[in-house]
Scaffold this active site. Structure first.
Site, PDB file in Angstrom:
ATOM      1  N   LYS A  78       0.676  -1.101   0.125  1.00 16.74           N
ATOM      2  CA  LYS A  78      -0.204   0.065  -0.196  1.00 16.74           C
ATOM      3  C   LYS A  78       0.768   1.129   0.076  1.00 16.74           C
ATOM      4  O   LYS A  78       1.817   1.431   0.736  1.00 16.74           O
ATOM      5  CB  LYS A  78      -1.084  -0.102   1.025  1.00 16.74           C
ATOM      6  CG  LYS A  78      -1.955   1.190   1.512  1.00 16.74           C
ATOM      7  CD  LYS A  78      -2.795   1.199   2.739  1.00 16.74           C
ATOM      8  CE  LYS A  78      -3.632   2.176   2.557  1.00 16.74           C
ATOM      9  NZ  LYS A  78      -4.822   1.814   3.846  1.00 16.74           N
ATOM     10  N   SER A 147      -9.392   2.105   3.073  1.00 16.38           N
ATOM     11  CA  SER A 147      -8.323   3.111   1.975  1.00 16.38           C
ATOM     12  C   SER A 147      -7.370   2.092   1.142  1.00 16.38           C
ATOM     13  O   SER A 147      -6.717   2.378   0.236  1.00 16.38           O
ATOM     14  CB  SER A 147      -7.656   3.865   2.929  1.00 16.38           C
ATOM     15  OG  SER A 147      -6.877   3.252   3.856  1.00 16.38           O
ATOM     16  N   SER A 171     -10.249  -0.057   6.814  1.00 17.86           N
ATOM     17  CA  SER A 171      -9.454  -0.012   5.611  1.00 17.86           C
ATOM     18  C   SER A 171      -8.766  -1.325   5.083  1.00 17.86           C
ATOM     19  O   SER A 171      -8.428  -1.519   4.238  1.00 17.86           O
ATOM     20  CB  SER A 171      -8.426   1.088   6.017  1.00 17.86           C
ATOM     21  OG  SER A 171      -9.166   2.383   5.686  1.00 17.86           O
TER      22      SER A 171
END
Length: 431
Positions: A78, A147, A171
């Protein structure tokens, strides 16, 4: 195996073949790169990846000794984690050209264990609610969640077997549910956040994505220095608390049906199921979570807010404005509420090993303007409890649905073992 067969392997299956040299890192990575070439134009999971560099790493691993439990496994990271060989943009134009010279601790540990960092996956803006370009791998008209959108979508599209994510509200759990993969958020504080862009000091937690419980246990065991997570013997069936929560009416009909079907299936297998009603003080933590997250983000993003405010999204500006109104006295009160709720739930866990709740309100929302509602994870993120999404079929729109399993604080070893038992029991019921 064909390249398609290789991309269908779980990380755990691939790891066993890599450890015995039955499968080469070069072959597995080559299959992943073919898959990325085919799916990435529709999914847009990656901010950047470098196939040539990754292939050089794979070939070096094949020539050398086994590096560790992640030897030869391609990994998506990420874009909230610092990486020494890729830019780290944190989902914001402020950091468009930011190039760290070191890895986040979690990334360094994965590399040391033999993982091949293939590239950076898309994150929403500073891991908040303004989405990036990523689309749901099962239907590009729907959100992948956030996210950790790119990480969940990359695993869901079989581009990589493993990916790193973070959770502050939902997330990891929500995008895992939306993309039909397993997502695991360990107990707060077990994995170092050094080198991860901070949003909320008391909430941010490093986690990961895979295709089964063994996958996420393998990945997170390396980052938590917990090799016992790779051995998950269970000597009894779990006791499960069925927590529909005060927000049950926010779950879609298909999400409710999948949840109730799970309850019936586990009960039929002899699992002791007990209905759990959250006390009003615990249910109220949804609003407390929002205040804590906004208040801490207001401080964590001080430089960006004060010096680059024109580059922040309207949604983030509004969130930081809410955070500016959280007083010091309220912050102290929030900590007391969290401590009290942890104690109260701790007593409840004497009667069950896992809590079962929905992972999300339902299937992934139509449209790409929002990442979905984090409602069903806020309480557990605030309390720092380990939580895991298991896929449980599809809903009316043909998109994945998930259930969320939650364990007591710092019970991650036992919790993962029980989750594995649940996963195998549910899989057997569909055969």
């Amino acid at each position: 195996m064909t390249p398609h067969d290789l991309t269908q392997l779980t990380a755990s299956e691939a790891a066993r073949l890599l450890q015995t040299r039955t499968l080469s890192a070069e072959a597995l990575l080559g299959a992943c790169l073919e898959r990325i070439e085919a799916r990435e134009p529709q999914v847009l999971a990656w901010r950047q990846y470098d196939g040539a560099s990754a292939m050089a790493q794979a070939r070096a691993l094949d020539r050398g000794p086994l590096r560790g439990p992640l030897h030869g496994l391609p990994l998506g990271v990420k874009d909230l984690f610092d990486t020494r060989d890729f830019p780290s943009g944190y989902g914001s134009p402020i950091y468009q050209t930011h190039r760290p010279d070191h890895d986040a601790a979690a990334v360094a540990l994965c590399r040391n264990a033999g993982a091949i960092v293939l590239g950076k996956t898309v994150t929403s803006e500073f891991a908040t609610f303004s989405p990036g370009p990523t689309r749901n791998p099962h239907n590009p008209d729907h959100t992948p969640g956030g996210s950790s959108s790119g990480s969940a979508a990359a695993v869901g599209a079989h581009m990589v077997p493993l990916a790193l994510g973070t959770q502050t509200a939902a997330s990891v759990i929500r995008p895992a549910a939306y993309c039909g993969v397993v997502g695991f958020k360990p107990s707060f504080g077990l994995i170092s956040r050094a080198g991860v862009k901070s949003l909320s000091e008391s909430l941010d937690t490093v986690g990961g994505f895979g295709r089964c419980v063994d996958d996420v246990a393998l990945l997170t065991s390396v980052m938590a220095n917990a090799p016992q997570w790779r051995q998950l013997p269970v000597d009894r069936k779990p006791r499960i608390g069925v927590c529909r929560s005060p927000y049950w009416d926010k779950a879609s009909a298909s999400a409710q049906q999948a949840f109730e079907s799970t309850v019936r299936t586990l009960a039929a297998k002899g699992v002791h199921m007990v209905d759990v009603t959250l006390a009003d003080s615990v249910a109220a933590l949804v609003e407390v979570h929002d205040q804590v997250m906004c208040g801490e983000a207001f401080k964590a993003l001080a430089d960006e807010r004060l010096n680059h405010g024109e580059l922040l999204s309207d949604r983030l500006v509004a969130m930081l404005e809410r955070g500016s109104r959280v007083t010091f006295e309220q912050s102290v009160q929030h900590r007391a509420q969290v401590a009290s709720a942890r104690h109260q739930l701790g007593r409840g866990f004497a009667d069950y090993d896992l809590l079962l709740t929905p992972s999300a309100c339902g299937e992934a929302d139509l449209g790409l303007e929002r990442t979905g509602d984090p409602l069903f994870s806020r309480i557990w993120s605030l309390l720092g409890l380990p939580s895991l999404n298991l896929p449980v079929g599809v809903g009316d729109q043909g998109l994945p649905l998930g259930i969320q399993l939650i364990g007591p604080m710092m019970s991650d070893t036992a919790m993962l073992g029980f989750c594995r038992w649940v996963e195998q029991s549910l899989a057997a019921s569909f055969l």
